[in-house]
Scaffold this active site. Sequence first.
Site, PDB file in Angstrom:
ATOM      1  N   LYS A  73      19.728  21.033  69.253  1.00 36.37           N
ATOM      2  CA  LYS A  73      19.396  19.706  69.821  1.00 36.37           C
ATOM      3  C   LYS A  73      20.633  18.853  70.025  1.00 36.37           C
ATOM      4  O   LYS A  73      20.678  18.022  70.908  1.00 36.37           O
ATOM      5  CB  LYS A  73      18.501  18.936  68.838  1.00 36.37           C
ATOM      6  CG  LYS A  73      17.143  19.512  68.618  1.00 36.37           C
ATOM      7  CD  LYS A  73      16.359  18.575  67.712  1.00 36.37           C
ATOM      8  CE  LYS A  73      15.240  19.303  67.021  1.00 36.37           C
ATOM      9  NZ  LYS A  73      15.652  19.933  65.762  1.00 36.37           N
ATOM     10  N   LYS A  75      23.599  29.205  69.604  1.00 35.46           N
ATOM     11  CA  LYS A  75      22.197  28.801  69.776  1.00 35.46           C
ATOM     12  C   LYS A  75      22.114  27.481  70.545  1.00 35.46           C
ATOM     13  O   LYS A  75      22.981  26.627  70.370  1.00 35.46           O
ATOM     14  CB  LYS A  75      21.585  28.627  68.371  1.00 35.46           C
ATOM     15  CG  LYS A  75      20.125  28.325  68.329  1.00 35.46           C
ATOM     16  CD  LYS A  75      19.712  27.904  66.933  1.00 35.46           C
ATOM     17  CE  LYS A  75      20.052  26.456  66.668  1.00 35.46           C
ATOM     18  NZ  LYS A  75      19.467  25.906  65.447  1.00 35.46           N
ATOM     19  N   LYS A 135      27.288  23.712  59.054  1.00 39.33           N
ATOM     20  CA  LYS A 135      27.224  22.250  59.239  1.00 39.33           C
ATOM     21  C   LYS A 135      28.187  21.520  58.316  1.00 39.33           C
ATOM     22  O   LYS A 135      28.816  20.546  58.716  1.00 39.33           O
ATOM     23  CB  LYS A 135      25.799  21.739  59.007  1.00 39.33           C
ATOM     24  CG  LYS A 135      24.875  22.111  60.139  1.00 39.33           C
ATOM     25  CD  LYS A 135      23.511  21.476  59.989  1.00 39.33           C
ATOM     26  CE  LYS A 135      22.594  21.930  61.105  1.00 39.33           C
ATOM     27  NZ  LYS A 135      21.199  21.639  60.857  1.00 39.33           N
TER      28      LYS A 135
HETATM   29  P1  TYM Z   1      14.510  22.693  64.125  1.00 39.80           P
HETATM   30  O1  TYM Z   1      14.035  21.302  64.265  1.00 39.80           O
HETATM   31  O2  TYM Z   1      15.971  22.982  64.285  1.00 39.80           O
HETATM   32  O3  TYM Z   1      13.738  23.605  65.174  1.00 39.80           O
HETATM   33  C1  TYM Z   1      12.325  23.599  65.283  1.00 39.80           C
HETATM   34  C2  TYM Z   1      11.853  24.991  65.646  1.00 39.80           C
HETATM   35  O4  TYM Z   1      12.472  25.407  66.859  1.00 39.80           O
HETATM   36  C3  TYM Z   1      13.133  26.654  66.663  1.00 39.80           C
HETATM   37  N1  TYM Z   1      14.357  26.663  67.474  1.00 39.80           N
HETATM   38  C4  TYM Z   1      14.682  27.623  68.338  1.00 39.80           C
HETATM   39  N2  TYM Z   1      14.054  28.755  68.697  1.00 39.80           N
HETATM   40  C5  TYM Z   1      14.648  29.519  69.637  1.00 39.80           C
HETATM   41  N3  TYM Z   1      15.833  29.206  70.203  1.00 39.80           N
HETATM   42  C6  TYM Z   1      16.493  28.087  69.875  1.00 39.80           C
HETATM   43  N4  TYM Z   1      17.641  27.772  70.455  1.00 39.80           N
HETATM   44  C7  TYM Z   1      15.916  27.229  68.900  1.00 39.80           C
HETATM   45  N5  TYM Z   1      16.300  26.051  68.353  1.00 39.80           N
HETATM   46  C8  TYM Z   1      15.335  25.732  67.468  1.00 39.80           C
HETATM   47  C9  TYM Z   1      13.475  26.680  65.191  1.00 39.80           C
HETATM   48  O5  TYM Z   1      13.674  28.013  64.737  1.00 39.80           O
HETATM   49  C10 TYM Z   1      12.258  26.031  64.591  1.00 39.80           C
HETATM   50  O6  TYM Z   1      11.217  26.969  64.454  1.00 39.80           O
HETATM   51  N6  TYM Z   1      14.561  23.638  59.228  1.00 39.80           N
HETATM   52  C11 TYM Z   1      13.730  23.540  60.408  1.00 39.80           C
HETATM   53  C12 TYM Z   1      12.609  22.532  60.298  1.00 39.80           C
HETATM   54  C13 TYM Z   1      11.733  22.720  59.110  1.00 39.80           C
HETATM   55  C14 TYM Z   1      10.716  23.697  58.982  1.00 39.80           C
HETATM   56  C15 TYM Z   1      10.123  23.444  57.710  1.00 39.80           C
HETATM   57  C16 TYM Z   1      10.284  24.752  59.794  1.00 39.80           C
HETATM   58  C17 TYM Z   1      11.719  21.965  57.997  1.00 39.80           C
HETATM   59  N7  TYM Z   1      10.738  22.382  57.136  1.00 39.80           N
HETATM   60  C18 TYM Z   1       9.095  24.246  57.257  1.00 39.80           C
HETATM   61  C19 TYM Z   1       9.236  25.535  59.323  1.00 39.80           C
HETATM   62  C20 TYM Z   1       8.652  25.285  58.053  1.00 39.80           C
HETATM   63  C21 TYM Z   1      14.588  23.114  61.577  1.00 39.80           C
HETATM   64  O7  TYM Z   1      15.643  22.589  61.419  1.00 39.80           O
HETATM   65  O8  TYM Z   1      13.981  23.308  62.778  1.00 39.80           O
END
Ligand code: TYM
Length: 345
Positions: free
Chosen positions: A200, A197, A112
């Site tokens: 969003k 991947k 990023k």
């Molecule tokens: P985020 O918002 O990018 O994604 C939320 C959850 O969705 C999963 N995910 C995916 N799984 C499979 N294929 C994909 N293409 C895909 N895109 C997203 C992510 O692995 C995630 O489980 N850093 C984290 C948010 C966070 C968090 C936490 C998660 C902040 N604090 C504490 C767990 C515990 C994030 O950016 O997720």
Amino acid sequence: MKRVFSGVKPTGHLTLGNYLGALRQWAEVDQHRADSLFCVVDLHALTVEHDPARVRRLSRQAATLLLAAGLDPQLCTVFVQSHVDEHARLSYLLECVATDGEMRRMIQYKEKSGRERERGGSVRLSLLTYPVLMAADILAYGADEVPVGDDQAQHVELTRDLAVRFNQRYGHTFVVPKATHPAVAARVMNLQEPTSKMGKSDAFGPGIVYLLDEPDVVRKKVMRAVTDSGLEVVYDRGERPGLANLLEILAACTGGEPEALAGAYGSYGALKKDTADAVVEVLRPVQARHRELCADPVHVEAVLRDGAAKARAMARPVVDSAYRAIGLLPPAPEPVADRVLNAVR
Ligand code: TYM
């Protein structure tokens, strides 16, 4: 009972990747078997250039979608990160345990920050320290497990390292958590760029299926998915990533196995059609429930208010004990006379 914590970041509309990689598992499995907390981690949305009104809107939408996906406030705690001060309080302490080298090695930071610099933009310091805040999210609740997609594995590893280091230096304070991933679709790929991947806010918009996409939009996106010039349907992630992605999505939506499904198809077109139909069917109830919840915003607000109160009560003692352990002077208790006066006021 095991404690589970996970979250989603309101940086864009939620995708099929979020659903298959995380949300569905939370709703169908985790909330029924563990003391679970699920969080809209809005502070994390401020690590890149953001529009305040959009973050607010997306936070509300993400919370509504968590409920629409089946999270039940009777079974689990759903809340917004910034409503609970403990996350930021603990994050600073963990910054005093983490090293800057560790932060700079994080894959997501490298990717990023690289992209931001290419665009000529500046990189926010919070993008570098983001994984520490994520560690605080998890450790504040003494979570044993963190159900996430593949892309978050490195962050959860760091969380473990920080917990172990803190415990060794200052005495046992934190539970050391572990990541759990769904058996299939732990990394759903972009339909137009199947080696990246499905994120969003990717550059490859037409390759992202959003949870709120209309059925005909979903069908169009899946039917136009990039595959390869082969003829036979085989499951090979390395050599045939586009096809493998479709097979995984189909498997995740229908409960099958990607390898077994590959053998059942004679053409790419038939596979795409069935995958599109399966995705539409999986999203249908989520979208219907989302419409109902949008008509009742007061209910969603009440869920988030109650969730934050429950979360605060769980995190406060853990974070207070970390403050003591690391050497911060506890505030003197209020004199009894003031306490009585405050209570009657
Ligand atoms: P985020 O918002 O990018 O994604 C939320 C959850 O969705 C999963 N995910 C995916 N799984 C499979 N294929 C994909 N293409 C895909 N895109 C997203 C992510 O692995 C995630 O489980 N850093 C984290 C948010 C966070 C968090 C936490 C998660 C902040 N604090 C504490 C767990 C515990 C994030 O950016 O997720």
